[in-house]
Design an enzyme around this catalytic site. Structure first.
Site, short mmCIF file in Angstrom:
data_model
loop_
_atom_site.label_atom_id
_atom_site.label_comp_id
_atom_site.label_asym_id
_atom_site.label_seq_id
_atom_site.Cartn_x
_atom_site.Cartn_y
_atom_site.Cartn_z
N ARG A 236 22.60 -48.88 -1.81
CA ARG A 236 24.03 -48.79 -2.04
C ARG A 236 24.65 -50.16 -1.84
O ARG A 236 24.31 -50.87 -0.89
CB ARG A 236 24.70 -47.78 -1.09
CG ARG A 236 24.30 -46.33 -1.29
CD ARG A 236 24.76 -45.77 -2.63
NE ARG A 236 24.46 -44.36 -2.78
CZ ARG A 236 23.33 -43.86 -3.22
NH1 ARG A 236 22.33 -44.68 -3.52
NH2 ARG A 236 23.16 -42.56 -3.35
N GLU A 265 31.33 -48.31 -9.53
CA GLU A 265 30.48 -47.82 -10.61
C GLU A 265 31.22 -46.73 -11.40
O GLU A 265 32.02 -45.99 -10.83
CB GLU A 265 29.18 -47.26 -10.03
CG GLU A 265 28.32 -48.30 -9.32
CD GLU A 265 27.01 -47.72 -8.81
OE1 GLU A 265 26.71 -46.53 -9.09
OE2 GLU A 265 26.28 -48.44 -8.12
N HIS A 285 22.19 -48.71 -11.97
CA HIS A 285 21.97 -47.62 -11.02
C HIS A 285 21.05 -46.56 -11.63
O HIS A 285 21.40 -45.37 -11.74
CB HIS A 285 23.28 -46.99 -10.56
CG HIS A 285 23.14 -46.31 -9.23
ND1 HIS A 285 24.21 -46.04 -8.40
CD2 HIS A 285 22.04 -45.84 -8.56
CE1 HIS A 285 23.78 -45.44 -7.29
NE2 HIS A 285 22.47 -45.31 -7.38
#
Length: 329
Positions: A236, A265, A285
């Site tokens: 993260r 994001e 991601h």
């Protein structure tokens, strides 16, 4: 029961074998990403069970208060994107399996893919070929390097195993109990956090994002890294102090970064510093984004829905809600 699934970008969920678990229910799958409260409130107006794919959409109080039929939020992993207290107040159950005993091999594999890509300059070399050029630099071999694992849990331990297979020395920094487990597995534990960042040729972050780990990697930590070293983050972005990574890369310590996660994001700004620095490899991601990983995740998520429908909810993140759960109309 009316079920809504958000952020299934590639319309993958309906292709999974576990999707059959929802047979007989009314399921709406949304493939776009929306964060606007008014749009989401209209979209989810009649939803009784909401399925989330990780933290792609924030479920905050202004939205929750406009969803009168919502009774269950089902997802997997941590939930910093959900206002848990509001869910409890409104009688909405949040079920979230923490999958403590099931490593994300997909994320571990991507981590090592990023390590190889960055150390051997694979994206840069490919871009050079596409531009009509030949070799544009000299990379680094992994064998004999020190792989630093910050956070020795279910994913970090797998990455450490991969590192050993490449002939690397594994150095761990983590909580005391995790360091002891790393030593038992045959790895080395750093004498201190400062020594860990100074000694590692590659530092890979593998921690859950909770209050205690937010900003745990500081600007000072990064400044201790070698100018030839690599920082990898597939966990993260907020594990690192805001702005610290870009500043550190510009200062030359570490010399490289490979990241799969970002503070905001989805990242759609091609001018973002991490996307423009020549010493950074970036992916959107995708650590957990594989067909096999999705099957594992959604099996848990759908089982939570079935358990709720049977009157025995499982993996409840807000157990106080069970005293007064919202009832169906």
């Amino acid at each position: 029961m009316k079920i809504s699934i958000l952020d299934d970008y590639h319309d993958t969920v309906r292709t999974l074998p576990c999707f059959a678990k929802l047979a007989g229910y009314e399921v709406a799958i949304h493939t776009d990403h929306v964060q606007d409260t008014d749009t989401l409130a209209a979209r989810l107006r009649d939803t009784e069970a909401l399925v989330l794919i990780r933290e792609r959409t924030k479920i905050r109080t202004p939205l929750l208060e406009r969803l009168p039929t919502l009774r269950l939020v089902s997802q997997r992993s941590v939930y910093p994107h959900i206002d848990i207290e509001t869910c409890t107040r409104l009688g909405i159950i949040v079920s979230s399996s923490q999958h403590a005993d099931t490593p994300s091999y997909a994320t571990a594999e991507l981590t090592f893919g990023l390590i190889l890509a960055a150390m051997r300059q694979i994206p840069q070399q490919m871009a050079a070929l596409q531009a009509g050029k030949w070799q544009v630099g000299v990379g680094h071999t992994l064998r004999g390097k020190t792989l630093g694992i910050h956070g020795y849990g279910r994913i970090g331990s797998v990455v450490a195993f991969y590192g050993r297979a490449f002939g690397m020395t594994v150095l761990v920094w983590a909580r005391e109990v995790a360091r002891a487990r790393a030593i038992a597995d045959g790895h080395a534990a750093a004498a201190s956090k400062a020594a860990f960042y100074e000694q590692a040729d590659i530092v890979s972050l593998h921690m859950r994002l909770v209050d205690a780990t937010r900003g745990i990697v500081t600007e000072a930590d990064l400044a201790r890294m070698k100018p030839t070293s690599l920082l990898v983050n597939t966990s993260r972005a907020p594990l690192i102090e805001p702005g610290a990574l870009v500043a550190a890369l510009r200062a030359g310590r570490p010399g490289m970064a490979a990241v799969d996660v970002y503070e905001d994001e989805p990242l759609r700004d091609p001018a973002h510093p991490l996307l423009t620095l020549p010493n950074v490899v970036c992916t959107p991601h995708i650590g957990y984004v594989s067909h096999e990983e999705y099957e594992l995740q959604f099996t848990d998520i759908f089982d939570q829905i079935l358990a709720y429908a049977a009157g025995a909810p499982i993996n409840v993140a807000n157990p106080d809600v069970l005293k007064a759960p919202r009832r169906g109309t």
